[in-house]
Write a protein that holds these residues in place. Structure first.
Motif, PDB file in Angstrom:
ATOM      1  N   ALA A  30       0.812  -1.208   0.000  1.00 43.01           N
ATOM      2  CA  ALA A  30       0.000   0.000   0.000  1.00 43.01           C
ATOM      3  C   ALA A  30       0.848   1.263   0.000  1.00 43.01           C
ATOM      4  N   PHE A  31       2.142   1.111   0.149  1.00 39.90           N
ATOM      5  CA  PHE A  31       3.031   2.263   0.184  1.00 39.90           C
ATOM      6  C   PHE A  31       3.112   2.911  -1.185  1.00 39.90           C
ATOM      7  N   THR A  32       2.889   4.211  -1.255  1.00 40.41           N
ATOM      8  CA  THR A  32       3.044   4.942  -2.511  1.00 40.41           C
ATOM      9  C   THR A  32       4.273   5.833  -2.384  1.00 40.41           C
ATOM     10  N   PRO A  33       5.167   5.746  -3.307  1.00 42.24           N
ATOM     11  CA  PRO A  33       6.378   6.565  -3.202  1.00 42.24           C
ATOM     12  C   PRO A  33       6.061   8.047  -3.388  1.00 42.24           C
ATOM     13  N   THR A  34       6.781   8.891  -2.692  1.00 45.17           N
ATOM     14  CA  THR A  34       6.532  10.323  -2.775  1.00 45.17           C
ATOM     15  C   THR A  34       7.110  10.928  -4.050  1.00 45.17           C
ATOM     16  N   ASN A  35       8.047  10.253  -4.655  1.00 43.99           N
ATOM     17  CA  ASN A  35       8.656  10.745  -5.878  1.00 43.99           C
ATOM     18  C   ASN A  35       8.566   9.657  -6.945  1.00 43.99           C
ATOM     19  N   PRO A  36       7.429   9.562  -7.634  1.00 49.71           N
ATOM     20  CA  PRO A  36       7.298   8.498  -8.630  1.00 49.71           C
ATOM     21  C   PRO A  36       8.253   8.735  -9.802  1.00 49.71           C
ATOM     22  N   PRO A  37       8.773   7.679 -10.378  1.00 47.26           N
ATOM     23  CA  PRO A  37       9.738   7.845 -11.460  1.00 47.26           C
ATOM     24  C   PRO A  37       9.129   8.394 -12.750  1.00 47.26           C
ATOM     25  N   LEU A  38       7.813   8.339 -12.902  1.00 51.29           N
ATOM     26  CA  LEU A  38       7.191   8.833 -14.124  1.00 51.29           C
ATOM     27  C   LEU A  38       7.148  10.355 -14.187  1.00 51.29           C
ATOM     28  N   SER A  39       7.334  11.026 -13.057  1.00 54.78           N
ATOM     29  CA  SER A  39       7.255  12.475 -13.068  1.00 54.78           C
ATOM     30  C   SER A  39       8.553  13.125 -13.561  1.00 54.78           C
ATOM     31  N   LYS A  40       9.600  12.352 -13.714  1.00 54.28           N
ATOM     32  CA  LYS A  40      10.868  12.903 -14.170  1.00 54.28           C
ATOM     33  C   LYS A  40      10.958  12.842 -15.695  1.00 54.28           C
ATOM     34  N   THR A  41      11.551  13.850 -16.266  1.00 57.10           N
ATOM     35  CA  THR A  41      11.763  13.831 -17.706  1.00 57.10           C
ATOM     36  C   THR A  41      13.079  13.129 -17.997  1.00 57.10           C
ATOM     37  N   PRO A  42      13.108  12.301 -19.005  1.00 59.65           N
ATOM     38  CA  PRO A  42      14.352  11.595 -19.302  1.00 59.65           C
ATOM     39  C   PRO A  42      15.403  12.556 -19.867  1.00 59.65           C
ATOM     40  N   THR A  43      16.592  12.418 -19.410  1.00 60.43           N
ATOM     41  CA  THR A  43      17.686  13.256 -19.895  1.00 60.43           C
ATOM     42  C   THR A  43      18.626  12.405 -20.734  1.00 60.43           C
ATOM     43  N   THR A  44      19.068  12.979 -21.815  1.00 60.17           N
ATOM     44  CA  THR A  44      20.023  12.271 -22.666  1.00 60.17           C
ATOM     45  C   THR A  44      21.395  12.890 -22.463  1.00 60.17           C
ATOM     46  N   THR A  45      22.362  12.051 -22.301  1.00 60.92           N
ATOM     47  CA  THR A  45      23.724  12.520 -22.115  1.00 60.92           C
ATOM     48  C   THR A  45      24.542  12.165 -23.350  1.00 60.92           C
ATOM     49  N   LYS A  46      25.390  13.080 -23.731  1.00 60.11           N
ATOM     50  CA  LYS A  46      26.230  12.845 -24.887  1.00 60.11           C
ATOM     51  C   LYS A  46      27.518  12.173 -24.410  1.00 60.11           C
ATOM     52  N   THR A  47      27.759  11.003 -24.932  1.00 63.24           N
ATOM     53  CA  THR A  47      28.953  10.271 -24.544  1.00 63.24           C
ATOM     54  C   THR A  47      30.003  10.383 -25.647  1.00 63.24           C
ATOM     55  N   LEU A  48      31.218  10.551 -25.236  1.00 53.60           N
ATOM     56  CA  LEU A  48      32.328  10.636 -26.174  1.00 53.60           C
ATOM     57  C   LEU A  48      33.125   9.342 -26.133  1.00 53.60           C
ATOM     58  N   PRO A  49      33.654   8.904 -27.253  1.00 53.02           N
ATOM     59  CA  PRO A  49      34.434   7.666 -27.227  1.00 53.02           C
ATOM     60  C   PRO A  49      35.747   7.873 -26.467  1.00 53.02           C
ATOM     61  N   TRP A  50      36.164   6.848 -25.827  1.00 55.60           N
ATOM     62  CA  TRP A  50      37.389   6.897 -25.051  1.00 55.60           C
ATOM     63  C   TRP A  50      38.585   6.708 -25.987  1.00 55.60           C
ATOM     64  N   THR A  51      39.572   7.537 -25.804  1.00 52.43           N
ATOM     65  CA  THR A  51      40.798   7.384 -26.606  1.00 52.43           C
ATOM     66  C   THR A  51      41.798   6.595 -25.792  1.00 52.43           C
TER      67      THR A  51
END
Length: 55
Positions: A30-51
């Protein structure tokens, strides 16, 4: 051998499982989380290749 005798431990195991399934589990479900994961907007991170230094 006393460890093969289920008489003293079966009631304890049964009581603990009944406590878990009848009392604790409904409270946890019955526990409802106070910060549901659906309320967050997905962030995209730019990854650079490792040299690699040895190539």
């Amino acid at each position: 051998m006393p460890q093969l005798n289920p008489n003293p431990w079966f009631f304890t195991m049964l009581l603990s499982w009944l406590t878990l399934s009848l009392i604790i589990q409904p409270k946890l479900l019955a526990f409802t989380p106070t910060n549901p994961p659906l309320s967050k907007t997905p962030t995209t991170t730019k990854t650079l290749p490792w040299t690699w230094p040895w190539t």
